[in-house]
Design an enzyme around this catalytic site. Sequence first.
Site, PDB file in Angstrom:
ATOM      1  N   GLY A   1     -83.760   7.380   0.174  1.00 60.00           N
ATOM      2  CA  GLY A   1     -83.586   6.422  -0.914  1.00 60.00           C
ATOM      3  C   GLY A   1     -82.208   6.531  -1.544  1.00 60.00           C
ATOM      4  O   GLY A   1     -81.369   7.343  -1.128  1.00 60.00           O
ATOM      5  N   PHE A   2     -82.004   5.733  -2.566  1.00 58.39           N
ATOM      6  CA  PHE A   2     -80.705   5.691  -3.261  1.00 58.39           C
ATOM      7  C   PHE A   2     -80.358   7.074  -3.834  1.00 58.39           C
ATOM      8  O   PHE A   2     -79.372   7.706  -3.420  1.00 58.39           O
ATOM      9  CB  PHE A   2     -80.796   4.602  -4.340  1.00 58.39           C
ATOM     10  CG  PHE A   2     -79.725   4.621  -5.388  1.00 58.39           C
ATOM     11  CD1 PHE A   2     -78.388   4.767  -5.033  1.00 58.39           C
ATOM     12  CD2 PHE A   2     -80.052   4.477  -6.730  1.00 58.39           C
ATOM     13  CE1 PHE A   2     -77.391   4.772  -6.015  1.00 58.39           C
ATOM     14  CE2 PHE A   2     -79.075   4.468  -7.706  1.00 58.39           C
ATOM     15  CZ  PHE A   2     -77.742   4.623  -7.351  1.00 58.39           C
TER      16      PHE A   2
ATOM     17  N   ASN B   1     -91.168   8.439   3.607  1.00 58.83           N
ATOM     18  CA  ASN B   1     -92.052   7.614   4.446  1.00 58.83           C
ATOM     19  C   ASN B   1     -91.390   6.284   4.801  1.00 58.83           C
ATOM     20  O   ASN B   1     -91.979   5.464   5.506  1.00 58.83           O
ATOM     21  CB  ASN B   1     -93.415   7.391   3.774  1.00 58.83           C
ATOM     22  CG  ASN B   1     -93.300   6.564   2.511  1.00 58.83           C
ATOM     23  OD1 ASN B   1     -92.205   6.150   2.126  1.00 58.83           O
ATOM     24  ND2 ASN B   1     -94.426   6.333   1.848  1.00 58.83           N
TER      25      ASN B   1
ATOM     26  N   GLY C   1     -87.121   3.421   1.324  1.00 58.06           N
ATOM     27  CA  GLY C   1     -85.866   4.078   1.720  1.00 58.06           C
ATOM     28  C   GLY C   1     -85.360   3.534   3.046  1.00 58.06           C
ATOM     29  O   GLY C   1     -86.076   2.811   3.746  1.00 58.06           O
TER      30      GLY C   1
ATOM     31  N   VAL D   1     -95.635  11.870   1.256  1.00 55.43           N
ATOM     32  CA  VAL D   1     -96.014  13.066   0.475  1.00 55.43           C
ATOM     33  C   VAL D   1     -97.345  12.888  -0.263  1.00 55.43           C
ATOM     34  O   VAL D   1     -97.860  13.853  -0.835  1.00 55.43           O
ATOM     35  CB  VAL D   1     -94.921  13.494  -0.527  1.00 55.43           C
ATOM     36  CG1 VAL D   1     -93.659  13.897   0.201  1.00 55.43           C
ATOM     37  CG2 VAL D   1     -94.641  12.427  -1.567  1.00 55.43           C
TER      38      VAL D   1
ATOM     39  N   ASN E   1     -99.457  17.571  -4.364  1.00 59.68           N
ATOM     40  CA  ASN E   1     -99.226  18.226  -3.067  1.00 59.68           C
ATOM     41  C   ASN E   1     -97.969  19.090  -3.104  1.00 59.68           C
ATOM     42  O   ASN E   1     -97.948  20.216  -2.594  1.00 59.68           O
ATOM     43  CB  ASN E   1     -99.079  17.176  -1.958  1.00 59.68           C
ATOM     44  CG  ASN E   1    -100.398  16.498  -1.637  1.00 59.68           C
ATOM     45  OD1 ASN E   1    -101.463  17.061  -1.884  1.00 59.68           O
ATOM     46  ND2 ASN E   1    -100.331  15.293  -1.106  1.00 59.68           N
TER      47      ASN E   1
ATOM     48  N   ALA F   1     -88.372  14.089 -10.589  1.00 53.56           N
ATOM     49  CA  ALA F   1     -87.624  12.947 -11.104  1.00 53.56           C
ATOM     50  C   ALA F   1     -88.539  12.142 -12.009  1.00 53.56           C
ATOM     51  O   ALA F   1     -89.361  11.368 -11.537  1.00 53.56           O
ATOM     52  CB  ALA F   1     -87.152  12.086  -9.942  1.00 53.56           C
TER      53      ALA F   1
ATOM     54  N   TYR G   1     -96.060   2.595 -12.513  1.00 53.50           N
ATOM     55  CA  TYR G   1     -94.917   3.523 -12.410  1.00 53.50           C
ATOM     56  C   TYR G   1     -94.892   4.443 -13.629  1.00 53.50           C
ATOM     57  O   TYR G   1     -94.849   5.667 -13.507  1.00 53.50           O
ATOM     58  CB  TYR G   1     -93.638   2.702 -12.327  1.00 53.50           C
ATOM     59  CG  TYR G   1     -92.369   3.497 -12.141  1.00 53.50           C
ATOM     60  CD1 TYR G   1     -92.155   4.261 -10.995  1.00 53.50           C
ATOM     61  CD2 TYR G   1     -91.347   3.450 -13.099  1.00 53.50           C
ATOM     62  CE1 TYR G   1     -90.961   4.962 -10.810  1.00 53.50           C
ATOM     63  CE2 TYR G   1     -90.160   4.139 -12.913  1.00 53.50           C
ATOM     64  CZ  TYR G   1     -89.972   4.893 -11.774  1.00 53.50           C
ATOM     65  OH  TYR G   1     -88.791   5.583 -11.594  1.00 53.50           O
TER      66      TYR G   1
ATOM     67  N   THR H   1     -79.542   3.955 -13.359  1.00 54.36           N
ATOM     68  CA  THR H   1     -78.447   4.533 -12.572  1.00 54.36           C
ATOM     69  C   THR H   1     -78.062   3.547 -11.478  1.00 54.36           C
ATOM     70  O   THR H   1     -78.909   2.807 -10.981  1.00 54.36           O
ATOM     71  CB  THR H   1     -78.912   5.864 -11.956  1.00 54.36           C
ATOM     72  OG1 THR H   1     -79.287   6.738 -13.028  1.00 54.36           O
ATOM     73  CG2 THR H   1     -77.804   6.533 -11.146  1.00 54.36           C
TER      74      THR H   1
END
Length: 316
Positions: free
Chosen positions: A14-15, A36, A40, A61, A103, A118, A149, A179
């Site tokens: 990802g970023f 996964n 990404g 994950v 996990n 994060a 989220y 960001t």
Amino acid sequence: MPERKRVLITGAAGFLGSHLCDRFIKEGFHVIGMDNLITGSLSNIEHLFKLEQFEFYHHDVSKFVFVPGELHYILHFASPASPIDYLKIPIQTLKVGSLGTHNLLGLARVKKARMLIASTSEVYGDPNVHPQNEDYWGNVNPIGPRGVYDEAKRFQEAITMAYHTYHDLETRIVRIFNTYGPRMRLDDGRALPAFMGQALRGQDITVFGDGSQTRSFCYVDDLVEGIYRLLFSDYVNPVNIGNPDEITIKEFAEEIIALTGTSQKIIYHPLPTDDPKQRRPDITRAQQILGWKPKVSRKEGLKITYDYFKNLPEFK
Ligand code: UDP
């Protein structure tokens, strides 16, 4: 030569994950990337595959995670992270923040690794306190479009603190504010790639609402530096990392119009549900504890980012 320390970075393609991979490789770590690839892209880390200190697992994950050998650090950056993605894949968004975090905390325990998660300014929701400091508990709508989220990230903080308290696990929590930088996805629906993509395609610039809502945009290198310092600090409570330079979205659109030289105009679309009216990090804690503050101005950062988008195959 001493053995390289081994770090697992989830969301590696990802970023943010890909920039973290670059930084930890540069610092001499052995980096194990995991992704996964739902949001990404391997193109973000393709340059790392030739290195023997990099390996990659194509894995989700939210399912049981196993990595052979020692692990010293885990950075959990796997998650969809834009409102368009939450709407498309809400269940995966909930799972990666909750089951995925569980996990990885389990893995961190087995490996005796330090785990950094994060988190996000979204834990503050549509904030009633401005600027937002880490002691503010937030104003989140759990059943709104962003709830999948925001609540996953709030749960993620809770379970991470619980593992710290009850299992003595070494944990760190970064709350990331808006960001930007190279490797953002052009189609992720966020303001910056949307505006730059529109300028490059000769389309009008879509500002949502009247554009009076504010955000504060941090350049990715500054963010990575803050995260790096936090990981190696001994501070356990959440730390805001972001750039306090606040701007309205209308002004932001105008800056991008000026930078790109597009002759397109701003058009207004309805404001999405629960779109926060204002957002600016209070970074006093990061300054005091990590000696960190952002260095890259929006002018510099936007130019680097625009050069990246301009050179994508689509626009050549
Ligand atoms: N936004 C906009 N036009 C777009 C995309 C986003 O005006 O084409 C607005 C969005 O409604 C929000 C702000 O820009 O108020 C920042 O959006 P982004 O998705 O980048 O970040 P977030 O809302 O998650 O902070």
